[in-house]
Design an enzyme around this catalytic site. Structure first.
Site, PDB file in Angstrom:
ATOM      1  N   LYS A 194       8.326  24.026   7.357  1.00  0.00           N
ATOM      2  CA  LYS A 194       9.652  24.476   6.579  1.00  0.00           C
ATOM      3  C   LYS A 194      10.814  23.332   7.088  1.00  0.00           C
ATOM      4  CE  LYS A 194       9.680  29.101   4.316  1.00  0.00           C
ATOM      5  NZ  LYS A 194       8.538  29.639   5.155  1.00  0.00           N
TER       6      LYS A 194
ATOM      7  N   GLU B  71      19.041  31.900  -0.113  1.00  0.00           N
ATOM      8  CA  GLU B  71      18.984  32.405   0.122  1.00  0.00           C
ATOM      9  C   GLU B  71      18.095  32.974   1.284  1.00  0.00           C
ATOM     10  OE1 GLU B  71      17.608  31.120  -2.546  1.00  0.00           O
ATOM     11  OE2 GLU B  71      15.798  31.599  -2.325  1.00  0.00           O
TER      12      GLU B  71
ATOM     13  N   SER C 204       0.266  26.681   9.189  1.00  0.00           N
ATOM     14  CA  SER C 204       1.905  26.071   8.689  1.00  0.00           C
ATOM     15  C   SER C 204       2.344  26.384   9.371  1.00  0.00           C
ATOM     16  CB  SER C 204       1.533  26.902   7.105  1.00  0.00           C
ATOM     17  OG  SER C 204       1.163  28.245   7.270  1.00  0.00           O
TER      18      SER C 204
END
Ligand SMILES: *Cc1c(COP(=O)(O)O)cnc(C)c1O
Length: 407
Positions: free
Chosen positions: A95, A117, A384
Site C-alpha cells: 500500500k 477512511e 502483498s
C-alpha cells in the site's frame, strides 16, 4: 487474447468497457477533474518522477526481491514458485507504493491535508506514513468498533501525526467511516486530498492507483529476465479492491504467454453467504462512485461480506478487474478462510516467511496449482504484505492448524 489494447484503458471518462466511470454528486466533479488533470501532468514531469523514484528506493526499499521459494517448490514437486516480496517494503505491504504517489500529488496540488477512511487500519497507517515523510497533515476516519479492534494501528497512526476521527454512526465500522470521511471531504476539498486505498472509486482513482502500483510488475519483468532469462508463466495475486493484483499484472496485460490469476476470498464458503468473492458471486452495479461488480442483497444494497483477511472484505472491486473478468484476460478463482490459514502456517514453516492473511489466499491457490504443473514452469505469487498482524488471530481461530495438530 482478442487483441484488446488493455494498456490504453480507461477511456477519457474513466471507463473500462462498461465498468468504471465517475458517479458522484455534481459538486465533487470539479475536485475530481483537478485530480485527473494533475495525474496526467505528473506522468511526464521529471521532478515528480525523480522524487517518487527516490522515495521508492531509499524510503520504501525498492526494488523488492523476487525470491525463489525452493523448499516449497521442492515439497510440492511441480512448478517453481517465486514470491514478489512486497512484505519487505517499509510498513510491510504494497500500500505504501500508492500512498506515497497520492501524497506527492496532493503536495503538488498545494493541498494541506490528505484524508481517508480505514477499516483494519492498514491504509490509514500507510497514508499516515506517506503524509509524515512528504510533509502533509493526515486525517483518518475509522469506525469506533474498528478503533477498539485495531488499537495498535490507531496508536501508530497517531504517533505518525495523523488525526484519527472516531465514527459513531450506525454499525460503527468501515461503511460508516467512508460516509463520514466523504462528508468532511465535500466541505474541504479545496484544501484536502482524498486518498483512496485501492484501485476503486470514481475516475481517476482506479487508473491512478494502478499506475502507482504498476512498479511491482515492471520489477518482476526485469528480475525474471535477469534470474531466469525469460518471463514467468503464471502470475497470482489476492484480490480485495484489486491494487496489488493490478500492480503485478499491469505490465503483462498484453503479454500473451503470461497467465494471470486473481484469488478472491470465499470466506466460510461460497454457499454460506459469508465471503467476499465479488467477481465470482456478484453482479454489476454502482458502488463508491464506480460501475463495477458488487455483492448485493436482493434489494440491491451492498451486501455484508466476510473474510478472515480484513484487507479483502470489500463488497466491490476495482472496475478494471470487472472488465478483465468479462474479457477473459484474467482468471478469477477463490480460496477460503481455512485454506488461507493453512497456507499462512505452511509458508511460515517451510520458507521462514510469515505472510499476511490476504497474501495467504494467493499462496493457497498457488500451492494447489503448482503440484499439477511441471518443474520447468514458473509461478510468481505476490506476497502483498507481512503477517505479523495476523499471528494472534490465526493462533486463536485455527489452533489445530497453527500448532501443527492437523491440516
Ligand atoms: C489491503 C491489502 C490487500 C488488499 O488490497 P488490494 O487493493 O486488493 O491489493 C492485500 N494484501 C495486503 C497485505 C493488504 O494490506
Amino acid at each position: 487474447m482478442n487483441n484488446v489494447k488493455y494498456k490504453s484503458l480507461p477511456d477519457n471518462k474513466g471507463f473500462y468497457g462498461n465498468f468504471g466511470g465517475s458517479f458522484v454528486p455534481p459538486m465533487l466533479e470539479k475536485a475530481l477533474q483537478e485530480v485527473a488533470q494533475a495525474f496526467q501532468e505528473i506522468k511526464n514531469d521529471s521532478s515528480f518522477q525523480e522524487e517518487y523514484a527516490r522515495l521508492l528506493k531509499d524510503f520504501v526499499g525498492r526494488p523488492s526481491p523476487l525470491y525463489h521459494a525452493r523448499n516449497l517448490s521442492k515439497e510440492l514437486g511441480g512448478a517453481q514458485i517465486y514470491f514478489k516480496r512486497e512484505d519487505l517494503n517499509h510498513t510491510g505491504a504494497h500500500k505504501i507504493n500508492h500512498c506515497l504517489g497520492e501524497a506527492l500529488l496532493a503536495k503538488r496540488l498545494g493541498k494541506k491535508k490528505v484524508m481517508a477512511e480505514t477499516g483494519a487500519g492498514q491504509h490509514g497507517v500507510a497514508l499516515a506514513t506517506a503524509a509524515a515523510v512528504v510533509g502533509l497533515e493526515c486525517e483518518i476516519h475509522m469506525g469506533e468498533i474498528d478503533i477498539v479492534k485495531q488499537a495498535d494501528n490507531v496508536k501508530r497512526m497517531r504517533l505518525l501525526g495523523a488525526k484519527v476521527v472516531p465514527v459513531s454512526a450506525g454499525g460503527r465500522s468501515l461503511k460508516e467511516a467512508v460516509d463520514s470521511a466523504f462528508g468532511v471531504y465535500i466541505q474541504e476539498y479545496e484544501t484536502t486530498f482524498f486518498a483512496i486505498g485501492s484501485v476503486v472509486g470514481p475516475h481517476p482513482y482506479p487508473e491512478m492507483v494502478a499506475y502507482f502500483q504498476s512498479i511491482i510488475g515492471r520489477e518482476v519483468r526485469q528480475q525474471a529476465q535477469e534470474k531466469l532469462g525469460r518471463l514467468p508463466d503464471i502470475l497470482i495475486a489476492c484480490v480485495g479492491g484489486g491494487s496489488n493484483a493490478l500492480g503485478l499484472f499491469y505490465d503483462f496485460l498484453e503479454e500473451e504467454s503470461v497467465s494471470l490469476v486473481g484469488v478472491e476470498p470465499s470466506g466460510k464458503g461460497l454457499e454460506s453467504g459469508k465471503h467476499a468473492a465479488t467477481l465470482t458471486m456478484g453482479k454489476p452495479g454502482v458502488l463508491h462512485g464506480m460501475q463495477t461488480y458488487v455483492l448485493q442483497t436482493e434489494t440491491g444494497e451492498a451486501a455484508q461480506v466476510h473474510s478472515i483477511a480484513s484487507g479483502l472484505d470489500y463488497p466491490g472491486i476495482g472496475p478494471f478487474h470487472s472488465f478483465l473478468k468479462e474479457s477473459g484476460r484474467v482468471k478469477y478463482v477463490s480460496a477460503d478462510d481455512r485454506e488461507a490459514a493453512s497456507a499462512f502456517v505452511r509458508t511460515s514453516l517451510c520458507e521462514g516467511i510469515v505472510p499476511a492473511l490476504e497474501s495467504s489466499h494467493a499462496l493457497a491457490y498457488a500451492y494447489r496449482l503448482a503440484s499439477t504443473l511441471k518443474p520447468e514452469q514458473i509461478i510468481v505469487v505476490n506476497m502483498s504484505g507481512r503477517g505479523d498482524k495476523d499471528i494472534d488471530f490465526v493462533a486463536q481461530e485455527f489452533p489445530e492448524i497453527a500448532f501443527g495438530l492437523g491440516n
